[in-house]
Motif scaffolding. Sequence first.
Motif, PDB file in Angstrom:
ATOM      1  N   ASP A 209      45.670  44.199  49.300  1.00 43.62           N
ATOM      2  CA  ASP A 209      46.686  43.388  48.627  1.00 43.62           C
ATOM      3  C   ASP A 209      47.057  43.934  47.253  1.00 43.62           C
ATOM      4  OD1 ASP A 209      46.616  41.580  50.756  1.00 43.62           O
ATOM      5  OD2 ASP A 209      44.996  40.430  49.840  1.00 43.62           O
ATOM      6  N   LEU A 210      46.314  44.964  46.806  1.00 40.38           N
ATOM      7  CA  LEU A 210      46.509  45.471  45.448  1.00 40.38           C
ATOM      8  C   LEU A 210      47.145  46.837  45.380  1.00 40.38           C
ATOM      9  CD1 LEU A 210      43.060  44.517  43.821  1.00 40.38           C
ATOM     10  CD2 LEU A 210      45.206  43.259  43.702  1.00 40.38           C
TER      11      LEU A 210
ATOM     12  N   GLY B  47      45.447  48.509  39.671  1.00 40.10           N
ATOM     13  CA  GLY B  47      46.055  47.677  38.653  1.00 40.10           C
ATOM     14  C   GLY B  47      45.087  46.800  37.890  1.00 40.10           C
ATOM     15  N   ILE B  48      45.675  45.922  37.100  1.00 40.20           N
ATOM     16  CA  ILE B  48      44.877  45.088  36.200  1.00 40.20           C
ATOM     17  C   ILE B  48      44.055  44.041  36.942  1.00 40.20           C
ATOM     18  CG2 ILE B  48      46.474  45.401  34.271  1.00 40.20           C
ATOM     19  CD1 ILE B  48      47.642  42.670  34.904  1.00 40.20           C
ATOM     20  N   GLU B  49      44.374  43.810  38.218  1.00 36.96           N
ATOM     21  CA  GLU B  49      43.670  42.797  38.988  1.00 36.96           C
ATOM     22  C   GLU B  49      42.353  43.296  39.565  1.00 36.96           C
ATOM     23  OE1 GLU B  49      44.986  39.234  39.987  1.00 36.96           O
ATOM     24  OE2 GLU B  49      45.213  39.951  37.932  1.00 36.96           O
ATOM     25  N   TRP B  50      42.120  44.601  39.473  1.00 35.33           N
ATOM     26  CA  TRP B  50      40.944  45.178  40.126  1.00 35.33           C
ATOM     27  C   TRP B  50      39.645  44.533  39.672  1.00 35.33           C
ATOM     28  CZ3 TRP B  50      38.621  47.424  43.901  1.00 35.33           C
ATOM     29  CH2 TRP B  50      37.355  47.973  43.717  1.00 35.33           C
ATOM     30  N   LYS B  51      39.459  44.411  38.368  1.00 38.96           N
ATOM     31  CA  LYS B  51      38.206  43.863  37.838  1.00 38.96           C
ATOM     32  C   LYS B  51      37.985  42.440  38.334  1.00 38.96           C
ATOM     33  CE  LYS B  51      35.605  43.510  33.482  1.00 38.96           C
ATOM     34  NZ  LYS B  51      34.908  42.292  33.811  1.00 38.96           N
ATOM     35  N   ARG B  52      39.036  41.622  38.273  1.00 41.68           N
ATOM     36  CA  ARG B  52      38.901  40.231  38.716  1.00 41.68           C
ATOM     37  C   ARG B  52      38.574  40.154  40.196  1.00 41.68           C
ATOM     38  NH1 ARG B  52      41.851  36.868  41.510  1.00 41.68           N
ATOM     39  NH2 ARG B  52      43.642  38.302  41.562  1.00 41.68           N
ATOM     40  N   VAL B  53      39.265  40.932  41.011  1.00 43.58           N
ATOM     41  CA  VAL B  53      39.051  40.892  42.459  1.00 43.58           C
ATOM     42  C   VAL B  53      37.653  41.372  42.822  1.00 43.58           C
ATOM     43  CG1 VAL B  53      39.739  41.950  44.651  1.00 43.58           C
ATOM     44  CG2 VAL B  53      41.479  41.049  43.095  1.00 43.58           C
ATOM     45  N   SER B  54      37.208  42.475  42.225  1.00 43.65           N
ATOM     46  CA  SER B  54      35.880  42.993  42.553  1.00 43.65           C
ATOM     47  C   SER B  54      34.799  42.009  42.136  1.00 43.65           C
ATOM     48  CB  SER B  54      35.656  44.361  41.891  1.00 43.65           C
ATOM     49  OG  SER B  54      35.715  44.263  40.479  1.00 43.65           O
ATOM     50  N   GLU B  55      34.995  41.335  41.002  1.00 48.81           N
ATOM     51  CA  GLU B  55      34.015  40.337  40.560  1.00 48.81           C
ATOM     52  C   GLU B  55      33.990  39.135  41.488  1.00 48.81           C
ATOM     53  OE1 GLU B  55      35.047  39.516  36.523  1.00 48.81           O
ATOM     54  OE2 GLU B  55      33.976  41.271  35.726  1.00 48.81           O
ATOM     55  N   GLU B  56      35.137  38.750  42.011  1.00 46.63           N
ATOM     56  CA  GLU B  56      35.184  37.634  42.948  1.00 46.63           C
ATOM     57  C   GLU B  56      34.471  37.985  44.259  1.00 46.63           C
ATOM     58  OE1 GLU B  56      39.216  36.505  43.573  1.00 46.63           O
ATOM     59  OE2 GLU B  56      39.428  35.530  41.612  1.00 46.63           O
TER      60      GLU B  56
END
Length: 281
Positions: free
Chosen positions: A274-275, A71-80
């Motif tokens: 969680d994704l 989903g759209i959260e992948w980029k944010r989570v991987s960067e975190e």
Amino acid sequence: MMLRVFLGRLLSLGVVSCFTLAIMVLPARAADRANIEAFLTTTGFDVAIESIALSAESAPEMLGLDASDFGIEWKRVSEEVFDPAMMRERAMDILEETLEDDLLDHVAAFYASPLGAELVAAENDSHMADEDHKREAGKALVAEMVVDGAGRIDLLERMNHAIDPNDVGPRAAQEIQIRFLLAASYAGVIELRMDEAGLRAALKESEGALRRDMAASALVSAAYTYRAFSDEDIRTYAEALEDPRMQTVYELMNAVHYDIMINRFEALAGRMGDLSPGEEL
């Protein structure tokens, strides 16, 4: 400071034991944090650590999935998870406890020299270069060397061996993959059809091919990275890397690099749980 990475980004056991050994064999008196921070910049190890974040792109593929599955959260989570500042702090924490002043001074002196500074600049650029472009350009350069019968290939292979004299890279790559798959299984991202012992046995069978792939990948990467340097420059670099003090530091650098990769990939697996729904692998 060029380090073998996970075959390309994910191919660039022994990693944890090698990491522990590196800590145990070094004497107790280590460098202070200010010197460690300067050391990271002078040697380019800060950029090598930062480039670990690029390997997150390959994480879903390792699981037989695609980044869009998360989903759209992948980029944010991987960067975190692969936050450069956090990885840098982890590296500094380890080095502050393990890297002696005399070893630090020897390595930093080489990389602060005119040739060393040029090498670091080239290596920093290579770490962040587009992987497809680097691979294709490097292959073309190696092909030219083969046709010309130049001894440059031998020099590059000598240099690559000096960077990882104990050939830890293939075992490290396998360990990172195993630990990531197990963590993803525990997080419910995938369902493994075999236990840890079976997984290790399966990867062990392909270790020979992995070693050949990693050696070929390292040669292609080196051909691209050092394309502007003369054979004499590369010979000088190889000789510097073969110094026992440099070898000790590179053993530690490799251990730190792989420790951070394992730590971050296991953390990423937990966040991936969680994704996405579970998938069978």
